[in-house]
Scaffold this active site. Structure first.
Site, short mmCIF file in Angstrom:
data_model
loop_
_atom_site.label_atom_id
_atom_site.label_comp_id
_atom_site.label_asym_id
_atom_site.label_seq_id
_atom_site.Cartn_x
_atom_site.Cartn_y
_atom_site.Cartn_z
N ASP A 78 0.87 -1.17 0.00
CA ASP A 78 0.00 0.00 0.00
C ASP A 78 0.92 1.22 0.00
O ASP A 78 1.62 1.47 0.99
CB ASP A 78 -0.89 -0.02 1.25
CG ASP A 78 -1.92 1.10 1.25
OD1 ASP A 78 -1.64 2.16 0.65
OD2 ASP A 78 -3.00 0.92 1.84
N TYR B 137 -5.42 18.12 -15.58
CA TYR B 137 -6.00 19.03 -14.56
C TYR B 137 -5.07 19.22 -13.37
O TYR B 137 -5.45 19.87 -12.40
CB TYR B 137 -7.43 18.63 -14.19
CG TYR B 137 -7.67 17.25 -13.60
CD1 TYR B 137 -7.09 16.86 -12.41
CD2 TYR B 137 -8.56 16.37 -14.23
CE1 TYR B 137 -7.34 15.62 -11.86
CE2 TYR B 137 -8.82 15.12 -13.69
CZ TYR B 137 -8.21 14.75 -12.49
OH TYR B 137 -8.47 13.52 -11.94
C1 HXC Z 1 -17.93 9.82 -1.93
C2 HXC Z 1 -16.51 8.12 -1.30
C3 HXC Z 1 -16.74 7.44 -2.52
C4 HXC Z 1 -17.63 8.05 -3.46
C5 HXC Z 1 -15.35 6.27 -1.36
N1 HXC Z 1 -15.64 7.35 -0.61
N2 HXC Z 1 -15.99 6.31 -2.52
N3 HXC Z 1 -17.09 9.28 -1.01
N4 HXC Z 1 -18.20 9.23 -3.12
N5 HXC Z 1 -17.87 7.49 -4.65
C6 HXC Z 1 -15.14 7.67 0.72
C7 HXC Z 1 -15.48 6.61 1.75
O1 HXC Z 1 -16.78 6.80 2.28
C8 HXC Z 1 -14.39 6.83 2.78
O2 HXC Z 1 -14.67 7.96 3.56
C9 HXC Z 1 -13.19 7.20 1.94
O3 HXC Z 1 -13.71 7.68 0.69
C10 HXC Z 1 -12.28 6.02 1.66
O4 HXC Z 1 -13.06 4.99 1.08
P1 HXC Z 1 -12.62 3.46 1.16
O5 HXC Z 1 -13.54 2.69 0.30
O6 HXC Z 1 -12.48 3.04 2.58
O7 HXC Z 1 -11.14 3.59 0.56
P2 HXC Z 1 -10.18 2.56 -0.09
O8 HXC Z 1 -10.65 1.15 0.16
O9 HXC Z 1 -8.82 2.94 0.26
O10 HXC Z 1 -10.43 2.82 -1.67
C11 HXC Z 1 -9.93 3.95 -2.30
C12 HXC Z 1 -10.86 4.43 -3.39
C13 HXC Z 1 -11.25 3.31 -4.39
C14 HXC Z 1 -10.16 5.58 -4.09
C15 HXC Z 1 -12.14 4.96 -2.74
O11 HXC Z 1 -12.07 3.84 -5.42
C16 HXC Z 1 -10.04 2.65 -5.00
O12 HXC Z 1 -9.53 1.67 -4.45
N6 HXC Z 1 -9.54 3.16 -6.15
C17 HXC Z 1 -8.31 2.66 -6.79
C18 HXC Z 1 -8.39 2.67 -8.27
C19 HXC Z 1 -8.86 3.96 -8.90
O13 HXC Z 1 -9.50 4.80 -8.25
N7 HXC Z 1 -8.55 4.10 -10.18
C20 HXC Z 1 -8.95 5.26 -10.96
C21 HXC Z 1 -7.81 6.13 -11.23
S1 HXC Z 1 -8.32 7.13 -12.54
P3 HXC Z 1 -14.97 7.85 5.16
O14 HXC Z 1 -15.13 9.26 5.61
O15 HXC Z 1 -16.19 7.02 5.27
O16 HXC Z 1 -13.75 7.19 5.74
C22 HXC Z 1 -7.59 8.60 -12.51
C23 HXC Z 1 -7.84 9.35 -13.81
C24 HXC Z 1 -7.51 10.78 -13.73
O17 HXC Z 1 -6.93 8.99 -11.60
C25 HXC Z 1 -7.80 11.58 -14.98
C26 HXC Z 1 -8.87 11.22 -15.91
C27 HXC Z 1 -8.91 12.03 -17.19
P1 NAP Z 2 -6.41 1.80 -12.56
O1 NAP Z 2 -6.34 0.61 -13.44
O2 NAP Z 2 -7.52 1.88 -11.57
O3 NAP Z 2 -5.02 1.96 -11.83
C1 NAP Z 2 -4.84 2.41 -10.53
C2 NAP Z 2 -3.94 1.43 -9.81
O4 NAP Z 2 -3.54 2.00 -8.56
C3 NAP Z 2 -4.58 0.09 -9.50
O5 NAP Z 2 -3.77 -0.95 -10.00
C4 NAP Z 2 -4.64 0.03 -7.99
O6 NAP Z 2 -4.42 -1.29 -7.51
C5 NAP Z 2 -3.47 0.96 -7.61
N1 NAP Z 2 -3.63 1.50 -6.26
C6 NAP Z 2 -4.69 2.17 -5.76
N2 NAP Z 2 -4.49 2.46 -4.46
C7 NAP Z 2 -3.26 1.98 -4.15
C8 NAP Z 2 -2.49 1.98 -2.96
N3 NAP Z 2 -2.95 2.55 -1.84
N4 NAP Z 2 -1.26 1.41 -2.99
C9 NAP Z 2 -0.80 0.84 -4.13
N5 NAP Z 2 -1.48 0.81 -5.28
C10 NAP Z 2 -2.71 1.38 -5.29
O7 NAP Z 2 -6.54 3.14 -13.43
P2 NAP Z 2 -5.70 3.71 -14.68
O8 NAP Z 2 -6.69 4.43 -15.52
O9 NAP Z 2 -4.86 2.66 -15.28
O10 NAP Z 2 -4.78 4.83 -13.99
C11 NAP Z 2 -3.37 4.76 -14.00
C12 NAP Z 2 -2.79 6.15 -13.85
O11 NAP Z 2 -3.12 6.95 -14.97
C13 NAP Z 2 -3.28 6.92 -12.64
O12 NAP Z 2 -2.24 7.67 -12.07
C14 NAP Z 2 -4.32 7.84 -13.21
O13 NAP Z 2 -4.54 8.99 -12.43
C15 NAP Z 2 -3.66 8.17 -14.52
N6 NAP Z 2 -4.56 8.69 -15.55
C16 NAP Z 2 -5.44 7.87 -16.16
C17 NAP Z 2 -6.25 8.38 -17.15
C18 NAP Z 2 -7.23 7.52 -17.89
O14 NAP Z 2 -7.96 8.04 -18.73
N7 NAP Z 2 -7.27 6.21 -17.67
C19 NAP Z 2 -6.15 9.73 -17.49
C20 NAP Z 2 -5.25 10.53 -16.84
C21 NAP Z 2 -4.43 10.00 -15.87
P3 NAP Z 2 -5.03 -1.88 -6.14
O15 NAP Z 2 -6.47 -1.51 -6.12
O16 NAP Z 2 -4.74 -3.34 -6.25
O17 NAP Z 2 -4.25 -1.27 -5.02
#
Ligand code: HXC
Ligand code: NAP
Length: 293
Positions: A73, A156
């Site tokens: 993590d 952004y």
């Molecule tokens: C409001 C939310 C929420 C939602 C979670 N929370 N989801 N609040 N709306 N949809 C809140 C929870 O209530 C909690 O708050 C806190 O966030 C943490 O949630 P957990 O589920 O306990 O967290 P965790 O298990 O660590 O999961 C993290 C996560 C989850 C970010 C919420 O979505 C995840 O694991 N994501 C990893 C992959 C990911 O997000 N990939 C996308 C990257 S794309 P409280 O107060 O209750 O503790 C990207 C693209 C960028 O970055 C650019 C695009 C163009």
């Molecule tokens: P993704 O598949 O959801 O990748 C996110 C990864 O982060 C997952 O493999 C997740 O794995 C890992 N992760 C999340 N929390 C973590 C933690 N606490 N410790 C270690 N690993 C963690 O999404 P993606 O679209 O490929 O995104 C990759 C990157 O590109 C990100 O930085 C995102 O912001 C960037 N990006 C994506 C887009 C797009 O259009 N897809 C655009 C702009 C930028 P686990 O859940 O197993 O931890």
């Protein structure tokens, strides 16, 4: 078009070990695959060991390269240190880090708890700091040079964005980290760069940023002047270049790969793209006939 082909010559990353956070899925997996095709040893890390192990096995079979899966993590510094130790134990040393792990979801900011902010800032900003610091300290102490840190941000990071405010805040911090250390750590032979991607389809991003019927209601592709999403190989090519020795003089930069998306959003009159040629004839007459007061 050659954009779906690998760009660098075979063996371009031979003898390099690269840590890719979030390397088990999405863009991290695609970058890892290409790094391995170019001869790198890869270490993929995230919270879900089963996902990482499946990816490592699949990519080793596909590329014939080596991929170590380590659960970590990135929010927890001691887990990052343990992950780096495993990488060193297996491959001797690490040459490059890709800060790719992220968390994100759309939400009006007033609906967010402090915990929601903390979750995203923890993964994106603190995670990138933890990995960069753990490796940087070690490289500097051991006097190892020719190292590269590449962070995946977004456009952004500099414009900000409504409805993804924790992510925008965190990515802006990662960009500041990149630019600051590019200057401070250049003396140690460590280069710092970033990539700002536009829309690249991945399950992780799409399910959280354009859920349900948002895909139909809000056409992401229309926001892109090139009228398409990015291809994973296009991003992998850029990432491979930026961690390779070929980019040895690039330091402190952020390279945008978004088909022109953010500039279309920023331009005052970008909305005129749909105006037809016949309509422009009429408009031209009106504008030419315009009189000052
Ligand atoms: C409001 C939310 C929420 C939602 C979670 N929370 N989801 N609040 N709306 N949809 C809140 C929870 O209530 C909690 O708050 C806190 O966030 C943490 O949630 P957990 O589920 O306990 O967290 P965790 O298990 O660590 O999961 C993290 C996560 C989850 C970010 C919420 O979505 C995840 O694991 N994501 C990893 C992959 C990911 O997000 N990939 C996308 C990257 S794309 P409280 O107060 O209750 O503790 C990207 C693209 C960028 O970055 C650019 C695009 C163009
Ligand atoms: P993704 O598949 O959801 O990748 C996110 C990864 O982060 C997952 O493999 C997740 O794995 C890992 N992760 C999340 N929390 C973590 C933690 N606490 N410790 C270690 N690993 C963690 O999404 P993606 O679209 O490929 O995104 C990759 C990157 O590109 C990100 O930085 C995102 O912001 C960037 N990006 C994506 C887009 C797009 O259009 N897809 C655009 C702009 C930028 P686990 O859940 O197993 O931890």
């Amino acid at each position: 078009m050659k954009n779906l082909e690998g760009m660098l010559q075979p063996g371009a990353l031979k003898d390099k070990t690269i840590v890719i956070t979030g390397g088990g899925t999405g863009l991290g997996k695609s970058m890892t695959k290409y790094f391995m095709q170019l001869g790198a040893n890869c270490v993929i890390t995230s919270r879900k060991l089963d996902v990482l192990e499946k990816t490592a096995k699949e990519l080793e079979a596909e590329t014939g390269g080596k991929c170590l899966a380590v659960a970590c993590d990135v929010r927890l510094y001691h887990e990052v240190e343990a992950m780096v130790a495993k990488a060193n134990e297996t491959f001797g040393s690490v040459d490059a880090l890709v800060n790719n792990a992220a968390g994100n979801f759309i939400s009006p900011t007033e609906r967010l708890s402090a915990g929601a902010f903390k979750a995203i800032i923890g993964i994106v900003l603190e995670g990138s700091i933890n990995c960069t610091l753990a490796l940087g300290k070690q490289w500097i102490a051991k006097k190892e040079t020719n190292k590269a840190v590449l962070s995946i941000v977004t456009t952004y990071a500099w414009t900000g964005s409504a409805y993804v405010v924790p992510s925008a805040t965190a990515k802006a911090g990662v960009l500041a980290l990149t630019r600051s250390l590019a200057v401070e750590w250049a003396q140690y032979g460590i280069r710092m760069n970033a990539i700002a991607p536009g829309p690249f389809p991945t399950k992780g991003a799409w399910d959280r940023l354009v859920p349900g019927d948002f895909k139909e209601r809000f056409d992401l592709i229309k926001r892109v002047p090139l009228r398409r999403a990015g291809e994973h190989q296009e991003l992998a090519n850029l990432a491979a270049y930026l961690v390779s020795d070929y980019s040895a003089y690039i330091n402190g930069d952020v390279v945008t790969i978004d088909g022109g998306e953010w500039l279309q959003g920023a331009g005052e009159f970008s909305m005129f793209g749909d105006v037809t040629s016949d309509e422009w004839d009429i408009v031209e007459k009106m504008v030419r006939g315009a009189k000052s007061e």
